[in-house]
Design a protein around this motif. Sequence first.
Motif, PDB file in Angstrom:
ATOM      1  N   ASP A  54       0.847  -1.183   0.000  1.00  0.00           N
ATOM      2  CA  ASP A  54       0.000   0.000   0.000  1.00  0.00           C
ATOM      3  C   ASP A  54       0.891   1.244   0.000  1.00  0.00           C
ATOM      4  OD1 ASP A  54       0.427   1.041   2.840  1.00  0.00           O
ATOM      5  OD2 ASP A  54      -0.274  -0.977   3.271  1.00  0.00           O
ATOM      6  N   PRO A  55       0.342   2.427  -0.315  1.00  0.00           N
ATOM      7  CA  PRO A  55       1.189   3.618  -0.448  1.00  0.00           C
ATOM      8  C   PRO A  55       2.042   3.918   0.784  1.00  0.00           C
ATOM      9  CG  PRO A  55      -0.958   4.048  -1.389  1.00  0.00           C
ATOM     10  CD  PRO A  55      -1.049   2.698  -0.729  1.00  0.00           C
ATOM     11  N   ALA A  56       1.458   3.790   1.979  1.00  0.00           N
ATOM     12  CA  ALA A  56       2.226   4.099   3.190  1.00  0.00           C
ATOM     13  C   ALA A  56       3.337   3.091   3.402  1.00  0.00           C
ATOM     14  CB  ALA A  56       1.287   4.133   4.395  1.00  0.00           C
ATOM     15  N   ALA A  57       3.042   1.800   3.208  1.00  0.00           N
ATOM     16  CA  ALA A  57       4.062   0.772   3.378  1.00  0.00           C
ATOM     17  C   ALA A  57       5.171   0.929   2.344  1.00  0.00           C
ATOM     18  CB  ALA A  57       3.433  -0.616   3.274  1.00  0.00           C
ATOM     19  N   ALA A  58       4.803   1.289   1.108  1.00  0.00           N
ATOM     20  CA  ALA A  58       5.814   1.510   0.074  1.00  0.00           C
ATOM     21  C   ALA A  58       6.747   2.653   0.459  1.00  0.00           C
ATOM     22  CB  ALA A  58       5.138   1.808  -1.267  1.00  0.00           C
ATOM     23  N   GLU A  59       6.186   3.726   1.000  1.00  0.00           N
ATOM     24  CA  GLU A  59       7.027   4.843   1.438  1.00  0.00           C
ATOM     25  C   GLU A  59       7.962   4.415   2.557  1.00  0.00           C
ATOM     26  OE1 GLU A  59       4.660   8.189   2.466  1.00  0.00           O
ATOM     27  OE2 GLU A  59       3.874   8.485   0.433  1.00  0.00           O
ATOM     28  N   ASP A  60       7.482   3.573   3.473  1.00  0.00           N
ATOM     29  CA  ASP A  60       8.330   3.095   4.565  1.00  0.00           C
ATOM     30  C   ASP A  60       9.499   2.275   4.028  1.00  0.00           C
ATOM     31  OD1 ASP A  60       6.689   4.311   6.390  1.00  0.00           O
ATOM     32  OD2 ASP A  60       5.588   2.486   6.923  1.00  0.00           O
ATOM     33  N   VAL A  61       9.205   1.375   3.081  1.00  0.00           N
ATOM     34  CA  VAL A  61      10.259   0.528   2.526  1.00  0.00           C
ATOM     35  C   VAL A  61      11.264   1.366   1.746  1.00  0.00           C
ATOM     36  CG1 VAL A  61      10.713  -1.262   0.803  1.00  0.00           C
ATOM     37  CG2 VAL A  61       8.877  -1.573   2.460  1.00  0.00           C
ATOM     38  N   LEU A  62      10.778   2.313   0.950  1.00  0.00           N
ATOM     39  CA  LEU A  62      11.692   3.155   0.185  1.00  0.00           C
ATOM     40  C   LEU A  62      12.523   4.053   1.088  1.00  0.00           C
ATOM     41  CD1 LEU A  62       9.331   4.057  -2.782  1.00  0.00           C
ATOM     42  CD2 LEU A  62      11.362   2.614  -2.877  1.00  0.00           C
ATOM     43  N   ALA A  63      11.932   4.510   2.189  1.00  0.00           N
ATOM     44  CA  ALA A  63      12.704   5.304   3.149  1.00  0.00           C
ATOM     45  C   ALA A  63      13.823   4.461   3.765  1.00  0.00           C
ATOM     46  CB  ALA A  63      11.787   5.850   4.238  1.00  0.00           C
ATOM     47  N   ALA A  64      13.504   3.190   4.060  1.00  0.00           N
ATOM     48  CA  ALA A  64      14.532   2.302   4.617  1.00  0.00           C
ATOM     49  C   ALA A  64      15.638   2.060   3.603  1.00  0.00           C
ATOM     50  CB  ALA A  64      13.894   0.984   5.039  1.00  0.00           C
ATOM     51  N   ILE A  65      15.263   1.840   2.342  1.00  0.00           N
ATOM     52  CA  ILE A  65      16.267   1.616   1.302  1.00  0.00           C
ATOM     53  C   ILE A  65      17.131   2.857   1.107  1.00  0.00           C
ATOM     54  CG2 ILE A  65      16.550   1.225  -1.178  1.00  0.00           C
ATOM     55  CD1 ILE A  65      14.010  -0.512  -1.021  1.00  0.00           C
ATOM     56  N   THR A  66      16.506   4.026   1.147  1.00  0.00           N
ATOM     57  CA  THR A  66      17.259   5.277   0.993  1.00  0.00           C
ATOM     58  C   THR A  66      18.255   5.457   2.131  1.00  0.00           C
ATOM     59  OG1 THR A  66      15.361   6.273  -0.131  1.00  0.00           O
ATOM     60  CG2 THR A  66      17.043   7.763   0.694  1.00  0.00           C
ATOM     61  N   ARG A  67      17.854   5.081   3.344  1.00  0.00           N
ATOM     62  CA  ARG A  67      18.797   5.172   4.468  1.00  0.00           C
ATOM     63  C   ARG A  67      19.994   4.251   4.257  1.00  0.00           C
ATOM     64  NH1 ARG A  67      14.056   5.452   7.648  1.00  0.00           N
ATOM     65  NH2 ARG A  67      14.206   3.259   8.279  1.00  0.00           N
ATOM     66  N   LEU A  68      19.762   3.066   3.711  1.00  0.00           N
ATOM     67  CA  LEU A  68      20.880   2.165   3.421  1.00  0.00           C
ATOM     68  C   LEU A  68      21.851   2.803   2.431  1.00  0.00           C
ATOM     69  CD1 LEU A  68      18.975  -1.222   2.985  1.00  0.00           C
ATOM     70  CD2 LEU A  68      20.347  -0.530   4.945  1.00  0.00           C
TER      71      LEU A  68
END
Length: 540
Positions: free
Chosen positions: A173-187
Motif C-alpha cells: 500500500d502507499p504508506a508501506a511503500a514509502e516506509d520501505v523506500l525510506a529504509a532503502i534510501t537510508r541504506l
Amino acid sequence: MIRFENVTIAYAGAARPALRAVDLRIREGELCLVTGRTGIGKSTLLGAVNGLVPHFTGGHLAGRVTVAGVSTADAPPQELAHLVGVVGQDPLAGFVTDTVEEELAYGMEQLGLAPEVMRKRVEETLDLLGIAPLRDRALRTLSGGQQQRVAIGSVLTRQPRVLVLDEPTSALDPAAAEDVLAAITRLVHDLGTTVLVAEHRMERVLQYADRLVHLPGEGRVLAGEPAALVRETDVAPPVVRLGRLAGWNPLPLSVRDARRAAGPLRERLADRVPPPVPGTAGETVLSARDVVVGYGSVTAVRGVSLELAAGQVTALMGRNGSGKSSLLWALQGSGPRRSGSVDADGTDPGRVSSRRARTLVGLVPQSAADLLYLESVDAECAQADRESGAAPGTARSLLDDLAPGIPGGRHPRDLSEGQRLALVLAVQLAAAPRTVLLDEPTRGLDYPAKERFTALVRRLAREGRAVVVATHDVEFAARAADRILVMADGEVVADGPTADVVVSSPAFAPQVAKVLAPQRWLTVEQVADELAAVAGEVRA
C-alpha cells in the motif's frame, strides 16, 4: 561497484538478444532505477548482476559483468551472496522457512554469523521495516504486502554491498511503500549500499533515484541523470507527463517539485470543472450484509455490508492486511464466511456448487497464474468452456478480444504478465458472471499495459457487469474507478465517488491531484482535454 563491459545476453530460440552490447557503470552508494516496458529485459539485467543469468536461467552471455571486481562468470551466485542480495517479484517463492523471524535469520545462518550478531540484526530489521508485530507469524498467513517486506528484510539482515530489487513495492500500500523506500534510501545514504530497483510504478521511486537506467527495446540500455533521461523515455510517471504537457523545464521528478511549478497551470484551470465519472450505475447485481470472515482467532472482515451495481467500477483500497482479499473471496463464495449473507442475482454463491458460483461471480486472484495448470493456451480455453458449460470456442473468442494474437500452442507460463491476466480473465468470463472481482491485477504491468487494462475494465462495466478491483495502485484507481471503497482493520471506513474519496486522502491521492490540489483533477488526460478545450474557446 557494478560494471557491464560490452555485455550481450541471448536466450535459445529468441528472435533477438535480451541485452545487446551493454556498457554500464554503477558507482558505490548509488540508488539506480531500472525502467522499461514489460518483457523488455529488466529482469535479465538484474539477474546478470548476481550471476543468475546465465548460470541458472540459461542463455549465452558475451562480455563481462563484475561486482566489486568479482566476475559473475567466474563466481556462481552462491559465492556472490555476501556481496549481492536479491529480492524477486514473488516473495513467497523465495521463502525457505516457516515464520518471519526464522526467515530473517536464515540467510545469516548460511553465512555462519555469530548468534549475537544475528539477533541484533533481526531486531534492527524488524524495526526498520515495521514488521516487529509479525515476528512469530507463519509466512503463508501474511498478506502479499507483508510477505514483500519480510522478503526484503531477509536480504537486508545479510548487509550486502549491493541490493537488487525486482518490483519491490508492487504489493505494498502507499504508506508501506514509502516506509520501505525510506529504509532503502537510508541504506544508500548511511551505509553506502548500492541499490538497483526495477519498478513499473515509477511515481514511487523516481524522486529517490541517483541514476536512471532505461531499456527502450532491441536490447539497448540508456543510463543518465533521471531529470535529463526521463524527458524522452517511453514510460514516465504522471508527474513527469504533466510536466511535459505544461512545458515545465526542468521536468519535475516529485510532487513537491511539480507544485512549485504548477501555479500558472492551476490559474488556467481555476474556473474549470473536471468531467463527471464515465460510469453509470444500474441495478444492483450483488449485495452483501454483515459479512464476517475469520481465520482461527483472527477476524479479517468485520460485518461488512455493500451493494455492487451493474455498469460501475469499484476500487477496493486499504493498507496491507486490511481484509480486501478476504472480502473478495467471501463475495465469490469460495472463501470462508463466519456469518452474514451474499446475494448475487438472487443466489448465495457460497451455497451452490463451484461451477454454479462461477456463473454468478468471477474472481481473478492476486497470482492469476495460480489458475493456469494446463500445457497450452488453447487447452486452458477449452477446459474453461467445459467447466462453464459454455459453447466451444467461447473462452478463446474472449481472449482474442482481450489480447489478440496470443498463439494457442504457447505455454501459459511463457506469457507476459498482461497476457496471463487476459487469459485468466477470459477463463473467468466464459461463465458469463455479472460480477467480476479482480485482486491486484496491475502488478507487473507497465504504464501502457495499465492503460489497455483500464480500457478493458471500463468495457466490462459498459457490458452491464459490476467490477470490483482490489488495488494499491492509486494512479490506476483514479483512471478506472467510479467509486472507491477503503477498508481498515476489516471494516469499510470510506465509500464514495472516486474524486470525493481520493482528493481528500493524502495516502490514496494520485500525483495529479496532489499537484493541483485543492482542485479536483485526477489524471493527466483530464488536464490535457481541458487545456485543449480552453485553447479551442480562445481561438473561437
